[in-house]
Scaffold this motif. Structure first.
Motif, PDB file in Angstrom:
ATOM      1  N   ILE A  61       0.857  -1.190   0.000  1.00  0.00           N
ATOM      2  CA  ILE A  61       0.000   0.000   0.000  1.00  0.00           C
ATOM      3  C   ILE A  61       0.895   1.242   0.000  1.00  0.00           C
ATOM      4  CG2 ILE A  61      -1.809  -1.248   1.243  1.00  0.00           C
ATOM      5  CD1 ILE A  61      -1.191   0.415   3.686  1.00  0.00           C
ATOM      6  N   GLN A  62       0.297   2.370  -0.355  1.00  0.00           N
ATOM      7  CA  GLN A  62       1.081   3.614  -0.423  1.00  0.00           C
ATOM      8  C   GLN A  62       1.430   4.100   0.983  1.00  0.00           C
ATOM      9  OE1 GLN A  62      -0.944   7.109  -1.985  1.00  0.00           O
ATOM     10  NE2 GLN A  62       0.938   7.877  -2.902  1.00  0.00           N
ATOM     11  N   LYS A  63       2.681   4.420   1.203  1.00  0.00           N
ATOM     12  CA  LYS A  63       3.129   4.822   2.541  1.00  0.00           C
ATOM     13  C   LYS A  63       2.500   6.145   2.972  1.00  0.00           C
ATOM     14  CE  LYS A  63       6.939   5.309   5.686  1.00  0.00           C
ATOM     15  NZ  LYS A  63       6.068   4.892   6.797  1.00  0.00           N
TER      16      LYS A  63
ATOM     17  N   VAL B 158       6.632  19.137 -10.856  1.00  0.00           N
ATOM     18  CA  VAL B 158       6.513  19.344 -12.308  1.00  0.00           C
ATOM     19  C   VAL B 158       5.836  20.684 -12.623  1.00  0.00           C
ATOM     20  CG1 VAL B 158       5.315  18.425 -14.338  1.00  0.00           C
ATOM     21  CG2 VAL B 158       6.526  16.876 -12.805  1.00  0.00           C
ATOM     22  N   GLU B 159       4.914  21.079 -11.748  1.00  0.00           N
ATOM     23  CA  GLU B 159       4.099  22.266 -12.014  1.00  0.00           C
ATOM     24  C   GLU B 159       4.891  23.575 -12.040  1.00  0.00           C
ATOM     25  OE1 GLU B 159       3.392  19.940  -9.671  1.00  0.00           O
ATOM     26  OE2 GLU B 159       3.984  20.890  -7.794  1.00  0.00           O
ATOM     27  N   ILE B 160       6.105  23.550 -11.548  1.00  0.00           N
ATOM     28  CA  ILE B 160       6.915  24.763 -11.512  1.00  0.00           C
ATOM     29  C   ILE B 160       7.669  24.986 -12.833  1.00  0.00           C
ATOM     30  CG2 ILE B 160       9.045  23.739 -10.535  1.00  0.00           C
ATOM     31  CD1 ILE B 160       7.558  26.771  -8.937  1.00  0.00           C
TER      32      ILE B 160
ATOM     33  N   ARG C 270       6.456   3.588  -1.681  1.00  0.00           N
ATOM     34  CA  ARG C 270       6.130   4.707  -2.574  1.00  0.00           C
ATOM     35  C   ARG C 270       5.204   4.173  -3.656  1.00  0.00           C
ATOM     36  NH1 ARG C 270       9.327   9.247  -4.299  1.00  0.00           N
ATOM     37  NH2 ARG C 270       8.547   8.670  -6.322  1.00  0.00           N
ATOM     38  N   ASP C 271       4.157   4.918  -3.976  1.00  0.00           N
ATOM     39  CA  ASP C 271       3.182   4.398  -4.947  1.00  0.00           C
ATOM     40  C   ASP C 271       3.848   4.031  -6.289  1.00  0.00           C
ATOM     41  OD1 ASP C 271       3.642   7.032  -5.682  1.00  0.00           O
ATOM     42  OD2 ASP C 271       1.557   7.426  -6.242  1.00  0.00           O
ATOM     43  N   ASP C 272       4.860   4.792  -6.664  1.00  0.00           N
ATOM     44  CA  ASP C 272       5.539   4.538  -7.945  1.00  0.00           C
ATOM     45  C   ASP C 272       6.168   3.142  -8.001  1.00  0.00           C
ATOM     46  OD1 ASP C 272       5.653   7.160  -6.767  1.00  0.00           O
ATOM     47  OD2 ASP C 272       6.652   7.883  -8.561  1.00  0.00           O
TER      48      ASP C 272
ATOM     49  N   SER D 236       2.427  17.583 -18.065  1.00  0.00           N
ATOM     50  CA  SER D 236       1.456  16.494 -18.037  1.00  0.00           C
ATOM     51  C   SER D 236       1.577  15.923 -16.638  1.00  0.00           C
ATOM     52  CB  SER D 236       1.844  15.465 -19.102  1.00  0.00           C
ATOM     53  OG  SER D 236       1.196  14.240 -18.843  1.00  0.00           O
ATOM     54  N   ASP D 237       0.518  16.097 -15.826  1.00  0.00           N
ATOM     55  CA  ASP D 237       0.626  15.701 -14.420  1.00  0.00           C
ATOM     56  C   ASP D 237      -0.733  15.280 -13.874  1.00  0.00           C
ATOM     57  OD1 ASP D 237       1.914  15.208 -12.046  1.00  0.00           O
ATOM     58  OD2 ASP D 237       2.039  17.308 -11.417  1.00  0.00           O
ATOM     59  N   LEU D 238      -0.715  14.711 -12.683  1.00  0.00           N
ATOM     60  CA  LEU D 238      -1.963  14.302 -12.043  1.00  0.00           C
ATOM     61  C   LEU D 238      -2.713  15.523 -11.543  1.00  0.00           C
ATOM     62  CD1 LEU D 238      -1.232  11.239  -9.774  1.00  0.00           C
ATOM     63  CD2 LEU D 238      -1.981  11.319 -12.154  1.00  0.00           C
ATOM     64  N   VAL D 239      -4.015  15.499 -11.749  1.00  0.00           N
ATOM     65  CA  VAL D 239      -4.872  16.559 -11.244  1.00  0.00           C
ATOM     66  C   VAL D 239      -5.979  15.904 -10.439  1.00  0.00           C
ATOM     67  CG1 VAL D 239      -6.317  18.531 -11.833  1.00  0.00           C
ATOM     68  CG2 VAL D 239      -4.463  17.869 -13.361  1.00  0.00           C
ATOM     69  N   SER D 240      -6.189  16.419  -9.239  1.00  0.00           N
ATOM     70  CA  SER D 240      -7.300  15.900  -8.451  1.00  0.00           C
ATOM     71  C   SER D 240      -8.262  17.051  -8.200  1.00  0.00           C
ATOM     72  CB  SER D 240      -6.745  15.285  -7.176  1.00  0.00           C
ATOM     73  OG  SER D 240      -7.760  14.996  -6.298  1.00  0.00           O
ATOM     74  N   THR D 241      -7.956  17.935  -7.262  1.00  0.00           N
ATOM     75  CA  THR D 241      -8.818  19.086  -7.021  1.00  0.00           C
ATOM     76  C   THR D 241      -8.516  20.218  -8.011  1.00  0.00           C
ATOM     77  OG1 THR D 241      -7.186  20.035  -5.527  1.00  0.00           O
ATOM     78  CG2 THR D 241      -8.872  18.626  -4.545  1.00  0.00           C
ATOM     79  N   GLY D 242      -7.340  20.228  -8.580  1.00  0.00           N
ATOM     80  CA  GLY D 242      -6.924  21.312  -9.475  1.00  0.00           C
ATOM     81  C   GLY D 242      -6.204  22.428  -8.730  1.00  0.00           C
ATOM     82  N   GLY D 243      -6.104  22.292  -7.413  1.00  0.00           N
ATOM     83  CA  GLY D 243      -5.483  23.325  -6.577  1.00  0.00           C
ATOM     84  C   GLY D 243      -4.026  23.602  -6.943  1.00  0.00           C
ATOM     85  N   THR D 244      -3.276  22.542  -7.189  1.00  0.00           N
ATOM     86  CA  THR D 244      -1.855  22.709  -7.516  1.00  0.00           C
ATOM     87  C   THR D 244      -1.680  23.476  -8.817  1.00  0.00           C
ATOM     88  OG1 THR D 244      -1.404  20.614  -6.410  1.00  0.00           O
ATOM     89  CG2 THR D 244       0.326  21.452  -7.856  1.00  0.00           C
ATOM     90  N   LEU D 245      -2.481  23.147  -9.829  1.00  0.00           N
ATOM     91  CA  LEU D 245      -2.389  23.858 -11.114  1.00  0.00           C
ATOM     92  C   LEU D 245      -2.684  25.328 -10.920  1.00  0.00           C
ATOM     93  CD1 LEU D 245      -4.169  21.528 -13.727  1.00  0.00           C
ATOM     94  CD2 LEU D 245      -1.728  21.724 -13.203  1.00  0.00           C
TER      95      LEU D 245
ATOM     96  N   GLY E 163       0.282   9.473   1.011  1.00  0.00           N
ATOM     97  CA  GLY E 163      -0.165  10.108  -0.219  1.00  0.00           C
ATOM     98  C   GLY E 163      -1.673  10.038  -0.326  1.00  0.00           C
ATOM     99  N   ARG E 164      -2.168  10.302  -1.522  1.00  0.00           N
ATOM    100  CA  ARG E 164      -3.618  10.445  -1.665  1.00  0.00           C
ATOM    101  C   ARG E 164      -4.388   9.147  -1.404  1.00  0.00           C
ATOM    102  NH1 ARG E 164      -4.762  13.365  -6.022  1.00  0.00           N
ATOM    103  NH2 ARG E 164      -2.662  13.482  -6.855  1.00  0.00           N
ATOM    104  N   LEU E 165      -3.737   7.985  -1.521  1.00  0.00           N
ATOM    105  CA  LEU E 165      -4.462   6.727  -1.348  1.00  0.00           C
ATOM    106  C   LEU E 165      -4.373   6.164   0.062  1.00  0.00           C
ATOM    107  CD1 LEU E 165      -3.295   4.857  -4.583  1.00  0.00           C
ATOM    108  CD2 LEU E 165      -5.025   6.628  -4.333  1.00  0.00           C
TER     109      LEU E 165
HETATM  110  C1  PRP Z   1      -0.028  15.001  -7.651  1.00  0.00           C
HETATM  111  C2  PRP Z   1       0.483  16.033  -8.637  1.00  0.00           C
HETATM  112  C3  PRP Z   1       0.185  17.356  -7.993  1.00  0.00           C
HETATM  113  C4  PRP Z   1      -1.012  17.062  -7.114  1.00  0.00           C
HETATM  114  C5  PRP Z   1      -2.299  17.546  -7.755  1.00  0.00           C
HETATM  115  O1  PRP Z   1       0.962  14.528  -6.804  1.00  0.00           O
HETATM  116  O2  PRP Z   1       1.827  15.848  -8.925  1.00  0.00           O
HETATM  117  O3  PRP Z   1       1.265  17.782  -7.199  1.00  0.00           O
HETATM  118  O4  PRP Z   1      -1.085  15.638  -6.935  1.00  0.00           O
HETATM  119  O5  PRP Z   1      -3.398  17.461  -6.869  1.00  0.00           O
HETATM  120  P1  PRP Z   1      -4.486  18.626  -6.809  1.00  0.00           P
HETATM  121  O6  PRP Z   1      -5.087  18.771  -8.178  1.00  0.00           O
HETATM  122  O7  PRP Z   1      -5.520  18.145  -5.815  1.00  0.00           O
HETATM  123  O8  PRP Z   1      -3.810  19.880  -6.347  1.00  0.00           O
HETATM  124  P2  PRP Z   1       0.746  13.238  -5.833  1.00  0.00           P
HETATM  125  O9  PRP Z   1      -0.034  13.624  -4.630  1.00  0.00           O
HETATM  126  O10 PRP Z   1       0.188  12.106  -6.608  1.00  0.00           O
HETATM  127  O11 PRP Z   1       2.193  12.936  -5.340  1.00  0.00           O
HETATM  128  P3  PRP Z   1       3.316  11.979  -5.945  1.00  0.00           P
HETATM  129  O12 PRP Z   1       3.376  12.268  -7.407  1.00  0.00           O
HETATM  130  O13 PRP Z   1       4.526  12.375  -5.195  1.00  0.00           O
HETATM  131  O14 PRP Z   1       2.916  10.556  -5.655  1.00  0.00           O
END
Ligand code: PRP
Ligand code: ZN
Length: 293
Positions: free
Chosen positions: A15-17, A150-152, A58-60, A163-172, A19-21
């Motif tokens: 399991i992920q140590k 990556v977002e920086i 680590r999830d990766d 190209s990155d993970l987006v969940s809430t969009g807050g980071t973007l 993080g989001r999961l």
């Molecule tokens: C992802 C991604 C952003 C963030 C986006 O990282 O790299 O930093 O989540 O989420 P948001 O849209 O809710 O702001 P993640 O938490 O998966 O970390 P990891 O890549 O280190 O596993």
């Protein structure tokens, strides 16, 4: 509990140590009756009442650990499973930890559609999925592989977009980026190794899956109770979206009954109004811990 466990058959689950999961996976494991603690401090945790060891990673790294048989099962995002292009069996989609791999560019950018990205630099920790996506469209991009933050990169002129993970969009948003299109929709998957497993482990996995399915069904269902006049029972039965027939019990008050049933949560509010119109009163909805058909 002092039951001695045969550790040759211990099921090893990754399991992920952190993080989001993590929290939801821990909740799920506790929810299906697996007892353990100290998961924040240790990398390997033995459970007290189920022949299971948890590995906190680590999830990766999880898809490869499962592919190689170091772990028998793993809870990990589809993003990692497909990015690593691992040979594992996806047993279940678990509908939490939902997010998407998306392409984002600065808010004033002219890079909007995939075809605008020809010859452009895209920074990502997901090179495999990103490359494949653009290749399929016949668009050649320049990949900038980055393992974090990556977002920086657009602000630093290291890349034109990300190209990155987006969940809430807050980071973007915090980094002046706008999501343009999706490469992959992701949720938590339960994966299994394709390495041969002992009979004992296979049986344990079946038991584990049955509990997970019960937990998942319960999460989506609610127990509903109401009182109703006897003559409205037939109408109410037709309104209840349950697969099994409801339980009907007489009340001390004559001509009134109590009706109990299990219904899908997403239909509760629609149904409740119709039930009221049909004469039901004192409608109560309760969560269900687990459900085995
Ligand atoms: C992802 C991604 C952003 C963030 C986006 O990282 O790299 O930093 O989540 O989420 P948001 O849209 O809710 O702001 P993640 O938490 O998966 O970390 P990891 O890549 O280190 O596993
Ligand atoms: Zn990660």
């Amino acid at each position: 509990m002092n039951r001695s466990l045969d550790h040759t058959t211990s099921l090893r689950i990754a399991i992920q140590k952190s993080g989001r999961l993590t929290d939801k996976t821990i909740d799920l494991l506790h929810g299906i009756g697996i007892e353990f603690d100290n998961y924040k401090r240790n990398l390997m945790v033995k459970t007290r009442n189920f022949d299971v060891e948890l590995l906190l990673l680590r999830d990766d790294d999880i898809p490869e650990y499962v592919q190689d048989g170091v772990c028998d099962l793993g809870f990990v995002g589809a993003n990692e499973v497909f990015e690593k292009n691992t040979q594992v069996t996806v047993l279940r989609g678990l509908n939490y930890g939902n997010c998407r791999l998306a392409v984002a560019s600065p808010k004033d950018s002219t890079l909007l559609n995939p075809s605008d990205f020809e010859g452009k630099k895209i920074a990502t920790s997901y090179p495999y999925l990103t490359k494949r996506f653009f290749e399929k469209l016949g668009v050649t991009i320049e990949m900038v592989e980055i393992s974090g933050a990556v977002e920086i990169t657009p602000q630093l002129h290291v890349a034109d977009a990300i190209s990155d993970l987006v969940s809430t969009g807050g980071t973007l948003k915090a980094n002046g980026l706008v999501e343009r299109f999706t490469i992959l929709e992701s949720e938590t998957k339960l994966i299994q190794t394709q390495q041969a497993l002992s009979e004992g482990k296979q049986q344990l996995i079946q038991k584990f899956l049955q509990r997970i399915d019960g937990y998942q069904t319960a999460k989506k269902s609610r127990y509903i109770l109401m009182n109703a006049p006897l003559d409205s029972v037939e109408t109410i039965k037709t309104l209840l979206p349950s697969m099994k027939s409801p339980t009907i019990m007489p009340l001390a008050e004559t001509e009134m009954v109590a009706i109990h049933s299990v219904i899908p949560f997403d239909q509760f509010w629609d149904v409740m109004e119709q039930l009221q119109d049909a004469g039901a009163s004192d409608i109560v909805m309760l969560p269900i811990e687990s459900m085995i058909a």
